[in-house]
Design a protein around this motif. Structure first.
Motif, PDB file in Angstrom:
ATOM      1  N   VAL A  31      39.316  49.659  37.421  1.00 25.91           N
ATOM      2  CA  VAL A  31      38.327  50.222  38.340  1.00 25.91           C
ATOM      3  C   VAL A  31      38.975  51.310  39.194  1.00 25.91           C
ATOM      4  O   VAL A  31      39.889  51.025  39.973  1.00 25.91           O
ATOM      5  CB  VAL A  31      37.754  49.124  39.263  1.00 25.91           C
ATOM      6  N   PRO A  32      38.539  52.563  39.056  1.00 25.58           N
ATOM      7  CA  PRO A  32      39.135  53.634  39.865  1.00 25.58           C
ATOM      8  C   PRO A  32      38.836  53.421  41.353  1.00 25.58           C
ATOM      9  O   PRO A  32      37.748  52.972  41.715  1.00 25.58           O
ATOM     10  CB  PRO A  32      38.450  54.897  39.334  1.00 25.58           C
ATOM     11  N   ALA A  43      42.257  49.532  40.512  1.00 25.11           N
ATOM     12  CA  ALA A  43      42.196  48.079  40.661  1.00 25.11           C
ATOM     13  C   ALA A  43      41.890  47.446  39.311  1.00 25.11           C
ATOM     14  O   ALA A  43      41.271  48.075  38.444  1.00 25.11           O
ATOM     15  CB  ALA A  43      41.127  47.680  41.678  1.00 25.11           C
ATOM     16  N   VAL A  44      42.337  46.217  39.135  1.00 25.70           N
ATOM     17  CA  VAL A  44      42.068  45.467  37.911  1.00 25.70           C
ATOM     18  C   VAL A  44      41.001  44.429  38.222  1.00 25.70           C
ATOM     19  O   VAL A  44      41.155  43.633  39.151  1.00 25.70           O
ATOM     20  CB  VAL A  44      43.344  44.782  37.389  1.00 25.70           C
ATOM     21  N   MET A  45      39.892  44.459  37.471  1.00 21.55           N
ATOM     22  CA  MET A  45      38.816  43.478  37.669  1.00 21.55           C
ATOM     23  C   MET A  45      38.747  42.551  36.470  1.00 21.55           C
ATOM     24  O   MET A  45      38.774  42.991  35.323  1.00 21.55           O
ATOM     25  CB  MET A  45      37.470  44.180  37.856  1.00 21.55           C
ATOM     26  N   ARG A 102      40.078  48.125  48.665  1.00 24.62           N
ATOM     27  CA  ARG A 102      40.190  46.902  49.456  1.00 24.62           C
ATOM     28  C   ARG A 102      41.052  45.857  48.748  1.00 24.62           C
ATOM     29  O   ARG A 102      41.471  44.878  49.365  1.00 24.62           O
ATOM     30  CB  ARG A 102      38.797  46.326  49.713  1.00 24.62           C
ATOM     31  N   ALA A 103      41.257  46.040  47.445  1.00 25.77           N
ATOM     32  CA  ALA A 103      42.025  45.063  46.667  1.00 25.77           C
ATOM     33  C   ALA A 103      42.632  45.730  45.442  1.00 25.77           C
ATOM     34  O   ALA A 103      42.150  46.756  44.972  1.00 25.77           O
ATOM     35  CB  ALA A 103      41.127  43.906  46.244  1.00 25.77           C
ATOM     36  N   ASP A 104      43.708  45.128  44.957  1.00 23.95           N
ATOM     37  CA  ASP A 104      44.326  45.580  43.702  1.00 23.95           C
ATOM     38  C   ASP A 104      43.819  44.770  42.519  1.00 23.95           C
ATOM     39  O   ASP A 104      43.857  45.224  41.378  1.00 23.95           O
ATOM     40  CB  ASP A 104      45.850  45.441  43.792  1.00 23.95           C
ATOM     41  N   VAL A 105      43.363  43.543  42.800  1.00 24.01           N
ATOM     42  CA  VAL A 105      42.812  42.643  41.783  1.00 24.01           C
ATOM     43  C   VAL A 105      41.471  42.133  42.288  1.00 24.01           C
ATOM     44  O   VAL A 105      41.387  41.593  43.399  1.00 24.01           O
ATOM     45  CB  VAL A 105      43.756  41.446  41.513  1.00 24.01           C
ATOM     46  N   ILE A 106      40.427  42.318  41.487  1.00 26.71           N
ATOM     47  CA  ILE A 106      39.080  41.869  41.859  1.00 26.71           C
ATOM     48  C   ILE A 106      38.690  40.731  40.920  1.00 26.71           C
ATOM     49  O   ILE A 106      38.614  40.915  39.706  1.00 26.71           O
ATOM     50  CB  ILE A 106      38.067  43.014  41.761  1.00 26.71           C
TER      51      ILE A 106
END
Length: 314
Positions: A133-134, A141-143, A223-227
């Protein structure tokens, strides 16, 4: 390093696949990388001849006569078509003759094939699919999950946070990734019973840096690096994000961030939690998407994240 690609997978195969391989070679592959094309050798040779890549030293061909169609039942097709490109790809991966297997073909067959061949890492409840996720500041980020598990138990979501944290650390070099749970509010008590229970498990985990809940409006705001989310929600959000590029293009808008929502920019999504490197691409993948998927596969092999995950779960 050997990166295999299903040359018959996708709506525009084999032309788009081979053109993507050609683009990857033109862009410059590392000296130690070989691209292994799986499909009918006569068909592949004709395509390579067309692009001036006959007998190129960076390409190896593996014969496969069959293809698993997009509408076929994954488990049934894998058992009935042992000579399909996907079946042979996973056979090579299981035997460690290749380091990664990529396909724009039947997503279900890719997921089931991974579980049947290289199998889930010991301790992993359910492998998942990760999406990139850009973020508005230029980061990524990685979701996870974005489609493999539509229904998730709290324990699965908590483990997705851990899997995503390890993957992100080694793929993006972030020492302590921020892990957040996608929810309908930032407050701890918000969301479904599953989300509330997952929040507590994530909060109590000493293996991750849990920063709490985020909402849909936060998805691109760093807001996060991993969602963390279930596959139903993750798939819906991820595809909504991918639609931004199409909408902007139709309206004649140009923006660097919007360009990064284009599915072609990364090219594929990895299956996280299995004993190997498996990358799944869109069925509509263009040559550019295939080129970028191969780049992602090379990075993932170098990061060796699946081995790091296995060690962490021992």
């Amino acid at each position: 390093m050997k990166i295999a690609v299903d040359a018959l997978g996708g709506d525009f195969a084999p032309e788009a696949i081979i053109e993507g391989v050609a683009a990857a070679i033109k862009a410059g592959l590392p000296d130690d990388v070989t691209l292994v094309l799986i499909g009918p050798e006569a068909v592949l040779t004709a395509q390579l001849d067309r692009l001036g890549l006959t007998n190129h030293q960076a390409i190896t061909l593996i014969q496969a006569d069959e293809v698993i169609g997009m509408g076929e039942h994954p488990t049934k097709a894998l058992s009935q078509k042992p000579n399909s490109t996907i079946s042979i790809g996973f056979k090579l991966l299981k035997e460690r003759q290749i380091d990664a297997f990529c396909s724009a073909g039947n997503t279900g067959a890719m997921h089931v094939g991974a579980l049947f061949s290289i199998k889930a890492i010991e301790g992993v409840i359910r492998p998942c699919i990760a999406g990139f996720v850009p973020q508005i500041d230029g980061s990524t980020a990685v979701m996870l999950d974005i489609g493999a598990n539509a229904d998730c138990k709290p324990e699965m979501l908590a483990q997705f946070g851990e899997l995503g944290s390890i993957y992100t650390k080694h793929m993006f070099g972030i020492d302590v990734p921020r892990v957040a749970l996608m929810n309908i509010g930032e407050e701890e008590q918000k969301g479904s019973l599953v989300a509330q229970a997952a929040h507590q498990l994530l909060k109590e985990s000493r293996r991750i840096n849990f920063v709490g809940n985020i909402e849909g409006k936060d998805m691109f705001m760093n807001r996060a690096d991993v969602i963390v989310t279930d596959g139903f929600t993750g798939n819906s959000l991820f595809k909504l994000g991918e639609s931004f590029f199409a909408v902007a293009t139709q309206r004649g808008l140009k923006d660097d961030f919007i360009d990064r929502t284009n599915y072609e920019s990364i090219g594929g999504s990895p299956i996280i939690g299995v004993n190997g490197n498996v990358i799944i691409a869109h069925g509509i993948s263009s040559p550019t998407a295939i080129k970028n998927m191969l780049t992602l596969a090379i990075r993932q092999v170098e990061a060796d994240a699946h081995t790091k995950i296995a060690l962490a779960l021992k």
